[in-house]
Design an enzyme around this catalytic site. Structure first.
Site, PDB file in Angstrom:
ATOM      1  N   TRP A   1      -5.475 -44.956  -1.367  1.00  5.48           N
ATOM      2  CA  TRP A   1      -5.741 -44.424  -2.700  1.00  5.48           C
ATOM      3  C   TRP A   1      -6.489 -43.123  -2.452  1.00  5.48           C
ATOM      4  O   TRP A   1      -7.635 -43.140  -2.008  1.00  5.48           O
ATOM      5  CB  TRP A   1      -6.592 -45.396  -3.507  1.00  5.48           C
ATOM      6  CG  TRP A   1      -6.747 -45.014  -4.949  1.00  5.48           C
ATOM      7  CD1 TRP A   1      -5.868 -45.255  -5.959  1.00  5.48           C
ATOM      8  CD2 TRP A   1      -7.855 -44.337  -5.545  1.00  5.48           C
ATOM      9  NE1 TRP A   1      -6.363 -44.764  -7.145  1.00  5.48           N
ATOM     10  CE2 TRP A   1      -7.576 -44.199  -6.923  1.00  5.48           C
ATOM     11  CE3 TRP A   1      -9.053 -43.823  -5.060  1.00  5.48           C
ATOM     12  CZ2 TRP A   1      -8.455 -43.576  -7.813  1.00  5.48           C
ATOM     13  CZ3 TRP A   1      -9.933 -43.201  -5.941  1.00  5.48           C
ATOM     14  CH2 TRP A   1      -9.623 -43.084  -7.302  1.00  5.48           C
TER      15      TRP A   1
ATOM     16  N   GLU B   1     -10.972 -54.444 -24.951  1.00  2.00           N
ATOM     17  CA  GLU B   1     -10.173 -54.946 -23.836  1.00  2.00           C
ATOM     18  C   GLU B   1      -8.671 -54.747 -24.100  1.00  2.00           C
ATOM     19  O   GLU B   1      -7.921 -54.357 -23.202  1.00  2.00           O
ATOM     20  CB  GLU B   1     -10.496 -56.431 -23.589  1.00  2.00           C
ATOM     21  CG  GLU B   1      -9.692 -57.095 -22.488  1.00  2.00           C
ATOM     22  CD  GLU B   1      -9.843 -56.451 -21.108  1.00  2.00           C
ATOM     23  OE1 GLU B   1     -10.698 -55.563 -20.945  1.00  2.00           O
ATOM     24  OE2 GLU B   1      -9.080 -56.813 -20.210  1.00  2.00           O
TER      25      GLU B   1
ATOM     26  N   LYS C   1      -6.320 -52.521 -21.683  1.00  2.96           N
ATOM     27  CA  LYS C   1      -5.146 -53.145 -21.051  1.00  2.96           C
ATOM     28  C   LYS C   1      -3.898 -52.328 -21.362  1.00  2.96           C
ATOM     29  O   LYS C   1      -3.110 -52.039 -20.488  1.00  2.96           O
ATOM     30  CB  LYS C   1      -5.003 -54.573 -21.608  1.00  2.96           C
ATOM     31  CG  LYS C   1      -4.371 -55.577 -20.735  1.00  2.96           C
ATOM     32  CD  LYS C   1      -5.345 -56.317 -19.855  1.00  2.96           C
ATOM     33  CE  LYS C   1      -6.126 -55.378 -18.981  1.00  2.96           C
ATOM     34  NZ  LYS C   1      -7.186 -55.974 -18.247  1.00  2.96           N
TER      35      LYS C   1
ATOM     36  N   HIS D   1     -15.529 -43.062 -40.129  1.00  2.00           N
ATOM     37  CA  HIS D   1     -16.458 -41.981 -39.788  1.00  2.00           C
ATOM     38  C   HIS D   1     -15.798 -40.907 -38.925  1.00  2.00           C
ATOM     39  O   HIS D   1     -16.476 -40.184 -38.202  1.00  2.00           O
ATOM     40  CB  HIS D   1     -17.691 -42.561 -39.082  1.00  2.00           C
ATOM     41  CG  HIS D   1     -18.492 -43.458 -39.975  1.00  2.00           C
ATOM     42  ND1 HIS D   1     -19.217 -42.993 -41.040  1.00  2.00           N
ATOM     43  CD2 HIS D   1     -18.631 -44.803 -39.993  1.00  2.00           C
ATOM     44  CE1 HIS D   1     -19.792 -44.006 -41.674  1.00  2.00           C
ATOM     45  NE2 HIS D   1     -19.446 -45.122 -41.051  1.00  2.00           N
TER      46      HIS D   1
HETATM   47  C1  AGP Z   1      -9.111 -53.894 -15.661  1.00  2.00           C
HETATM   48  O1  AGP Z   1      -7.819 -54.252 -15.963  1.00  2.00           O
HETATM   49  C2  AGP Z   1      -9.298 -52.863 -14.668  1.00  2.00           C
HETATM   50  N1  AGP Z   1      -8.357 -52.811 -13.670  1.00  2.00           N
HETATM   51  C3  AGP Z   1     -10.717 -52.432 -14.355  1.00  2.00           C
HETATM   52  O2  AGP Z   1     -11.261 -51.964 -15.545  1.00  2.00           O
HETATM   53  C4  AGP Z   1     -11.686 -53.453 -13.726  1.00  2.00           C
HETATM   54  O3  AGP Z   1     -11.992 -54.455 -14.656  1.00  2.00           O
HETATM   55  C5  AGP Z   1     -12.954 -52.718 -13.265  1.00  2.00           C
HETATM   56  O4  AGP Z   1     -12.598 -51.757 -12.316  1.00  2.00           O
HETATM   57  C6  AGP Z   1     -14.012 -53.639 -12.712  1.00  2.00           C
HETATM   58  O5  AGP Z   1     -13.571 -54.272 -11.552  1.00  2.00           O
HETATM   59  P1  AGP Z   1     -14.349 -55.510 -10.963  1.00  2.00           P
HETATM   60  O6  AGP Z   1     -14.271 -56.603 -11.958  1.00  2.00           O
HETATM   61  O7  AGP Z   1     -13.633 -55.838  -9.695  1.00  2.00           O
HETATM   62  O8  AGP Z   1     -15.773 -55.076 -10.731  1.00  2.00           O
END
Ligand code: AGP
Length: 603
Positions: free
Chosen positions: A74, A477, A481, A500
């Site tokens: 990445w 959420e 998503k 607002h």
């Molecule tokens: C959620 O679908 C994400 N991919 C992302 O927001 C994730 O929840 C966040 O990076 C936190 O990751 P963690 O739970 O492994 O700490």
């Protein structure tokens, strides 16, 4: 981000590494590569793009050997390209490395080596590790690794191969995860357990700055002072199948469908006889004056639900804070604060930093984590585990539900500790909770309903999510998503906030997803729905109330929780399915959305 894997043993290494990389692709998928040490020479094949590109490159240029390292990237420093891919080699091609993390002083080190005539080939921070290793190497690879890590600032999980020591794979880490897998047929390094589960469930966790020397029939652990350390392997209960798609087209869908099981296991884990029970019982809410939740992304959205639920049930001060904000905002916390860090991976850089900040300020810390042995799990004062099993899709679903279940149980436990519920009331709350898995299961009988609706939405340019109280937290959420896997712009608003400013964006045909499962606020959200309908919006309305009727522009998704406080666990499943199908109809890469990685180990 980035996934690393390494193997030394009696088997052919390339298929083992490729298989492991498949399991780690969720950590990054800009490029992939591997290095094999065979007959005293290191060979590298690496390729921009998905793992299939690397597989194709290996078909053109096959490698064999019994010791190797692999990487899926990445990108942080340098664009995704063949040259920036890992493994990286030193100039004499003697030492190959794979790296997960960020070397913060790479510029300084690079300039120093360049002045001495070393020529770099990539734009990455990671190449410095290989170049420095060859620069320092005097024949003893352990000594080289120690000298290299002493020079590095930043975070790393590293795997080294050295042509001078053709039977050894060396691993070291600081602030990034690395596990060691042990089996009769050989030994492994990996960023995460699923990468090695097919071969072994015997795992040792490497601590910061410890070094592991892997040979085909033994692994020796050393401290940074070269003292031998004894570690007893842990047996992981996850099985290989749980990290496979099991006939489903996407991991995300499989993981959505697993939620009744996950809820059941997680709820049981917190009840008498369960693995989390003792930890939860030992928490003495009486010693705290406030609770702080801190987390990132979806885990933060769980915190928001937690804030609403705990405040209402326990009448206790609760704050929910993004970990990336909490770590720098000098929050007012002390020894009478319980800081709850929620994380699926247990390796999210901001959440780790927030945990450390909380500890530095003397707070008591509780981790809600899915990955056993992860940094957050190990560093928190108390740790409870979600029973989600390996979550592979980048978009979290089952881990979210499991976190929510543990929060409900904590809320009940704290309500009892504070004397806010009588024993019969507590028993009634727990009985409701135990019905939740069946309710989630029942919802799946109506999947086609959400699928059909999603089929009408994949061309939307923008979608708004509204709700109040816990429904607002679930709106956050739902919106997250949707945007992460379908790339459709979306925003979540507390229903009352819409007028607002944001309501100016509502025009003919704009889709608004409204959630109203909190009875006392139903009328308020229903009137927000009226406001957007009268401005031309069409609405998907998730509600537990029977008061509203469907029209051409208003579609209903009924939610029938056994008890109102548990509705978020059901509404979130509808929203996960909605995002999933919208992304499927759009033809998106569901499990590996662009630009994302599952485990965000950089700031
Ligand atoms: C959620 O679908 C994400 N991919 C992302 O927001 C994730 O929840 C966040 O990076 C936190 O990751 P963690 O739970 O492994 O700490």
């Amino acid at each position: 981000m980035c996934g690393i894997i390494g193997y030394v043993g009696t088997e052919d290494t390339v298929p083992i590494i490729l298989e492991g990389l498949k399991k780690l692709e969720y950590r990054g998928y800009d490029s992939a590569g591997l290095a094999i040490l065979d007959r005293g020479a290191v060979s590298v094949v690496k390729q921009k793009g998905r793992l299939t590109a690397l597989e194709e490159a290996l078909r053109q240029n096959p490698l064999t050997g019994h010791i190797g390292i692999g990487h899926t990237r990445w990108a942080t420093h340098g664009e995704p390209s063949d040259t920036n891919s890992h493994p990286h080699l030193g100039s004499q091609r003697k030492i190959a490395i794979v790296h997960n993390g960020i070397i913060e002083n790479h510029r300084y080190l690079r300039e120093t080596l360049e002045r001495k005539g070393v020529v770099f080939h990539s734009e990455t921070d990671s190449e410095i590790v290989a170049q420095l290793a060859e620069y320092y190497h005097r024949g003893d690879i352990m000594d080289t690794v120690i000298r290299v890590t002493n020079a590095l600032e930043g975070s790393y999980a590293l795997g080294f191969l050295c042509a001078d020591d053709p039977d050894k794979l060396i691993a070291v880490r600081k602030d990034n995860p690395l596990i060691i897998g042990l089996s009769d047929g050989g030994n492994f390094i990996a960023s995460d357990v699923p990468a090695v589960l097919k071969h072994t469930n015997k795992i040792c966790y490497l601590e910061d700055r410890e070094i592991a020397v892997l040979e085909k029939d033994r692994v020796t652990f050393y401290s940074r002072d070269r003292e031998v350390i004894h570690k007893t392997p842990e047996t992981i209960s996850w099985n290989f199948e749980s990290a496979e798609k099991g006939g489903y087209k996407h991991f995300m869908f499989k993981e959505i469908m697993e939620q009744p099981r996950v809820l059941r296991d997680t709820i049981r884990s917190a009840l008498p006889g369960g693995t989390n029970h003792a930890v939860i019982e030992a928490l003495d809410i009486g010693r705290y004056s406030q609770i702080f939740f801190t987390a990132c992304g979806s885990a933060y959205n769980v915190s928001m639900v937690g804030k609403y639920v705990l405040e209402r049930l326990c009448r206790f001060p609760v704050t929910a804070d993004l970990a990336s904000e909490f770590r720098y905002r000098d929050a007012v916390i002390d020894a009478r604060t319980l800081v709850i860090v929620i994380s699926q991976s247990g390796e999210t850089a901001d959440s780790i930093a927030a945990l450390r900040e909380a500890k530095r300020k003397g707070a008591d810390t509780l981790a809600i984590v899915n990955v056993v042995g992860s940094t957050i799990a190990k560093e928190a004062d108390h740790t409870v585990y979600t029973m989600a099993g390996p979550e592979i899709a980048v978009a979290t679903t089952k881990a979210f539900s499991a976190q929510l279940a543990l929060l409900y149980l904590l809320a009940v436990r704290f309500a009892r500790g504070l004397g806010r519920v009588t024993p019969p009331e507590e028993a009634a709350l727990l009985a409701d909770l135990e019905e939740l898995p069946d309710q989630a299961e029942a919802l799946f009988a109506h999947v086609d309903r959400i699928q059909q609706y999603a089929a009408t939405c994949f061309n939307c340019k923008s979608i708004f999510f509204i709700g109040r109280n816990v429904d607002y937290a679930i709106a956050l959420e739902g919106s997250l998503k949707l945007k992460e896997i379908s790339y459709i712009h979306s925003e979540a608003y507390a229903g009352g906030e819409l007028k607002h400013g944001t309501i100016s964006l509502i025009e003919e045909g704009t889709l608004v997803v409204a959630i109203a499962c909190t009875e006392r606020l139903y009328g308020k959200t229903a009137s927000n729905v009226e406001q957007v309908l009268s401005r031309g919006a069409r609405v998907l309305f998730l509600t537990s109330s029977g008061e509203t009727e469907e029209t051409d522009c208003l579609s209903l998704l009924p939610i029938r929780p056994v008890s109102e406080w548990l509705a978020p666990s059901l509404s979130v499943i509808w929203l996960q399915l909605f995002s999933y199908y919208v992304a499927v109809y759009k033809g998106c890469d569901i499990d590996k959305p662009r630009n994302l990685a599952k485990s965000v180990t950089v700031e």
